[in-house]
Design a protein around this motif. Structure first.
Motif, mmCIF file in Angstrom:
data_model
loop_
_atom_site.group_PDB
_atom_site.id
_atom_site.type_symbol
_atom_site.label_atom_id
_atom_site.label_comp_id
_atom_site.label_asym_id
_atom_site.label_seq_id
_atom_site.Cartn_x
_atom_site.Cartn_y
_atom_site.Cartn_z
ATOM 1 N N CYS A 164 0.826 -1.200 0.000
ATOM 2 C CA CYS A 164 0.000 0.000 0.000
ATOM 3 C C CYS A 164 0.861 1.250 0.000
ATOM 4 O O CYS A 164 1.837 1.335 0.736
ATOM 5 N N ASP A 165 0.468 2.207 -0.845
ATOM 6 C CA ASP A 165 1.175 3.493 -0.910
ATOM 7 C C ASP A 165 0.364 4.611 -0.278
ATOM 8 O O ASP A 165 0.696 5.780 -0.432
ATOM 9 N N LYS A 166 -0.725 4.289 0.402
ATOM 10 C CA LYS A 166 -1.636 5.335 0.843
ATOM 11 C C LYS A 166 -1.211 5.995 2.162
ATOM 12 O O LYS A 166 -1.537 7.144 2.408
ATOM 13 N N PHE A 167 -0.576 5.272 3.025
ATOM 14 C CA PHE A 167 -0.093 5.823 4.291
ATOM 15 C C PHE A 167 -1.160 6.551 5.106
ATOM 16 O O PHE A 167 -0.991 7.715 5.465
ATOM 17 N N CYS A 168 -2.246 5.879 5.382
ATOM 18 C CA CYS A 168 -3.205 6.422 6.346
ATOM 19 C C CYS A 168 -2.450 6.562 7.673
ATOM 20 O O CYS A 168 -1.616 5.715 8.005
ATOM 21 N N PRO A 174 1.468 -0.151 5.117
ATOM 22 C CA PRO A 174 2.506 0.262 4.153
ATOM 23 C C PRO A 174 3.922 -0.086 4.620
ATOM 24 O O PRO A 174 4.814 -0.294 3.798
ATOM 25 N N TYR A 175 4.099 -0.187 5.947
ATOM 26 C CA TYR A 175 5.429 -0.526 6.476
ATOM 27 C C TYR A 175 5.647 -2.038 6.509
ATOM 28 O O TYR A 175 6.760 -2.511 6.324
ATOM 29 N N THR A 176 4.574 -2.798 6.765
ATOM 30 C CA THR A 176 4.770 -4.249 6.885
ATOM 31 C C THR A 176 4.694 -4.954 5.535
ATOM 32 O O THR A 176 5.290 -6.006 5.357
ATOM 33 N N VAL A 179 5.518 -1.337 -0.687
ATOM 34 C CA VAL A 179 4.820 -0.555 -1.704
ATOM 35 C C VAL A 179 3.866 -1.440 -2.503
ATOM 36 O O VAL A 179 4.013 -2.656 -2.536
ATOM 37 N N GLU A 180 2.912 -0.767 -3.162
ATOM 38 C CA GLU A 180 1.933 -1.489 -3.977
ATOM 39 C C GLU A 180 2.596 -2.220 -5.138
ATOM 40 O O GLU A 180 3.311 -1.603 -5.931
ATOM 41 N N VAL A 181 2.336 -3.510 -5.226
ATOM 42 C CA VAL A 181 2.825 -4.293 -6.365
ATOM 43 C C VAL A 181 1.662 -5.108 -6.909
ATOM 44 O O VAL A 181 0.950 -5.757 -6.143
ATOM 45 N N ALA A 283 -7.255 14.258 9.028
ATOM 46 C CA ALA A 283 -6.210 13.910 9.999
ATOM 47 C C ALA A 283 -5.721 12.471 9.785
ATOM 48 O O ALA A 283 -4.573 12.138 10.069
ATOM 49 N N MET A 284 -6.594 11.637 9.261
ATOM 50 C CA MET A 284 -6.216 10.235 8.978
ATOM 51 C C MET A 284 -5.439 10.106 7.674
ATOM 52 O O MET A 284 -4.960 9.020 7.349
ATOM 53 N N ASN A 285 -5.380 11.196 6.904
ATOM 54 C CA ASN A 285 -4.758 11.170 5.577
ATOM 55 C C ASN A 285 -5.476 10.202 4.633
ATOM 56 O O ASN A 285 -4.848 9.492 3.845
ATOM 57 N N ARG A 286 -6.804 10.157 4.717
ATOM 58 C CA ARG A 286 -7.551 9.240 3.844
ATOM 59 C C ARG A 286 -7.675 9.791 2.421
ATOM 60 O O ARG A 286 -8.007 9.079 1.488
ATOM 61 N N ARG A 287 -7.530 11.059 2.278
ATOM 62 C CA ARG A 287 -7.585 11.710 0.958
ATOM 63 C C ARG A 287 -8.926 11.551 0.238
ATOM 64 O O ARG A 287 -8.987 11.402 -0.978
ATOM 65 N N HIS A 288 -10.002 11.491 1.022
ATOM 66 C CA HIS A 288 -11.344 11.624 0.459
ATOM 67 C C HIS A 288 -12.246 12.189 1.546
ATOM 68 O O HIS A 288 -11.923 12.084 2.732
ATOM 69 N N THR A 289 -13.360 12.772 1.131
ATOM 70 C CA THR A 289 -14.307 13.316 2.108
ATOM 71 C C THR A 289 -15.456 12.324 2.304
ATOM 72 O O THR A 289 -15.597 11.365 1.536
ATOM 73 N N ALA A 290 -16.273 12.607 3.311
ATOM 74 C CA ALA A 290 -17.444 11.762 3.557
ATOM 75 C C ALA A 290 -18.404 11.864 2.377
ATOM 76 O O ALA A 290 -19.027 10.887 1.969
ATOM 77 N N GLU A 291 -18.506 13.075 1.801
ATOM 78 C CA GLU A 291 -19.409 13.286 0.675
ATOM 79 C C GLU A 291 -18.969 12.475 -0.555
ATOM 80 O O GLU A 291 -19.780 11.881 -1.253
#
Ligand code: SAH
Ligand code: SF4
Ligand code: F3S
Length: 480
Positions: A164-168, A174-176, A179-181, A283-291
């Motif tokens: 995962c490259d998203k790093f929430c 992403p650490y364990t 990167v996304e493969v 704050a979670m770095n989700r990069r999307h809104t609820a809407e």
């Protein structure tokens, strides 16, 4: 000479965490057992090698590893040649620390080094503790063996993407996992065909961000998950396709369209949102809104009106206020989940949110409880809508009661019913009669005058129509 003298050694694998660990455990066992040196056992006391496949997602999951290792101490004391290994995300995250805390461990192997397991075990057997948590260049999937032959279950997992490259801000993945493969499409399809040849009729494509899949296609172009799903749907004998876990940002138009045009893609989607508050999502770095999440769900429902939606939630994320939490409840009410998984935030070492000011634990527990009351009600309401309808159920296994079998509806709800052994592995129409806490009960279609039972089947129903309850709900596949 006994078996041991002849060189066959026994392997016991204990799997925790997500479906990807289930898939990986099978592949690790397949690799060790393929040349006959190892044979799997379901009893740790018989084992020459005990392998724990572990999860690091929350503190509780990680701590389980040490309590389980402690339970194997008497076995190791009695037989010092017994080997003990730790694989999975705790192995990756804690590495040598595991051996420091629990010196009985002989092998620590991270998820990207599984193809080296046979060599690690061979060296450990010579008395050297082995640690491999590298992210090597070679393709581990090419080396991990699939065990061929008739399978016990008609359902199987197939990893198509890892990492995962998203790093929430809360998440260790992403650490364990790195990167996304994405695996090449041809390899995935070949493995799918092999699974079908071994009796599998439902495949769940796995990835930490499965809908971010972009594997190399047979023609050299980049294939999306939608393309992969459609190609898999062309495999004869493969009847059901699912995929998990998706990220809201990667739900593209073509994948949404696949829910409408690909009959074999089941009407069920697990789409975690974590919170209904934009402040918390940021704050979670989700990069999307609820809407944006609401909008994606609305579009999927437009494409496939009967789709069952599932989600994940975290409550008590650092900075979450009661008002933020109310927005999560409001989002749940808007969506109406068929099922959901909710967790109290657990600070994980090395992740950004672990350093922030934490919500009072009692407050977080109280919120979790309130959320779970709502989600349980939604699940029950959803299941109640299924009563009286007939669904094709893939019968996966025997139930807990004699004569009972269990499977899943297209919407992923566990269903139990009375049916003969010959039903195992089949997709049968089942009329739903009742709804219990986590499952539905049903009967095979009514033969006139037979009270819900085909005439050639030898069982009796309680009180003429009721099904004895008590089938274990099938494992949700989400032990995390
Ligand atoms: N790759 C998937 C799943 C990640 S782990 C995804 O992106 O959705 C599964 C779930 O565990 C997450 O969706 C989240 O709800 C939960 N989770 C992850 N980290 C957590 C933490 N530190 N504390 C509590 N729950 C967590
Ligand atoms: Fe973890 Fe999923 Fe976020 Fe990736 S997208 S960091 S796996 S929660
Ligand atoms: Fe790893 Fe899966 Fe747990 S990716 S941390 S085993 S949820």
């Amino acid at each position: 000479m006994n078996e041991k003298d002849m060189g066959v050694r026994k392997l016991f694998v204990s799997t925790h965490g997500c479906q990807m660990n289930v898939y990986d455990s099978e592949r690790m066992a397949g690799q060790l057992c393929q040349d006959g040196t190892w044979q799997e056992t379901s009893n740790p006391e018989d084992a020459d090698f005990i392998l724990l496949n572990t999860c690091h997602i929350r503190e509780k999951a990680a701590e389980k590893v040490y309590s389980e290792l402690g339970r194997y101490k008497p076995l190791k004391d009695a037989r010092p040649d017994l080997l003990v290994g730790v694989a999975g995300c705790v192995a990756q995250a804690e590495g040598a620390e595991i051996v420091r805390r629990q010196p009985l461990v002989d092998v620590v192997v991270g998820p990207q080094a599984y193809h080296r397991l046979p060599a690690l075990v061979a060296r450990a057997a010579r008395g050297e503790t082995q640690l491999d948590t590298e992210f090597p260049d070679e393709d581990k999937f090419a080396h991990l063996a699939r065990r061929s032959g008739r399978r016990r279950s008609p359902t199987a997992f197939l990893t198509v993407q890892e990492g995962c490259d998203k790093f929430c801000a809360f998440c260790v993945v992403p650490y364990t996992r790195g990167v996304e493969v994405s695996r090449p499409a041809a390899r995935v399809l070949e493995e799918a065909r092999e699974l079908v040849a071994d009796g599998v009729s439902e495949i769940t494509f796995l990835g930490q961000n499965v809908n971010a899949y972009h594997g190399e296609g047979p023609d050299g172009s980049d294939w999306s998950l939608a393309r992969l799903v459609r190609a898999a749907a062309a495999i004869d004998g493969l009847e059901r396709i699912r995929f998990t876990t998706s990220h809201p940002r990667d739900m593209d138009d073509d994948l949404i369209a696949a829910f409408a045009d690909t009959r074999k893609l089941m009407p069920y989607l697990h789409l975690p949102v974590q919170s209904g508050s934009d402040r918390v999502l940021r704050a979670m770095n989700r990069r999307h809104t609820a809407e944006q999440y609401r909008h994606v769900i609305a579009r999927i429902r437009e494409a496939r009106p009967d789709v069952a939606i599932s989600g994940d939630f975290i409550v008590g994320f650092p900075g979450e206020t009661e008002a933020d939490f109310q927005e999560t409840l409001a989002l749940c009410r808007d969506i109406g989940y068929a099922q959901a998984f909710s967790f109290r935030y657990s600070p994980r070492p090395g992740t950004p949110a672990a350093e922030r000011r934490q919500v009072d634990p009692a407050e977080a527990s109280d919120r979790l409880q309130r959320l779970q009351v709502l989600l349980t009600r939604q699940r029950q309401a959803y299941q109640a809508t299924q009563v009286g309808h007939t669904f094709p159920v893939l019968v996966e296994r025997r139930g807990r009661l004699p004569g009972q079998v269990a499977g899943r509806s297209p919407h992923m709800i566990p269903v139990h019913l009375m049916a003969p052994e010959s039903a195992l592995g089949q997709i049968l129409p089942v009329r739903i009669l009742g709804s219990e806490a986590n499952s539905l009960s049903g009967v095979l279609p009514t033969v006139p005058g037979a009270g819900g039972n085909p005439p050639n089947m030898k069982w009796s129903l309680n009180g003429g129509g009721g099904i004895p309850s008590g089938a274990e709900p099938a494992p949700s596949g989400r032990a995390v």
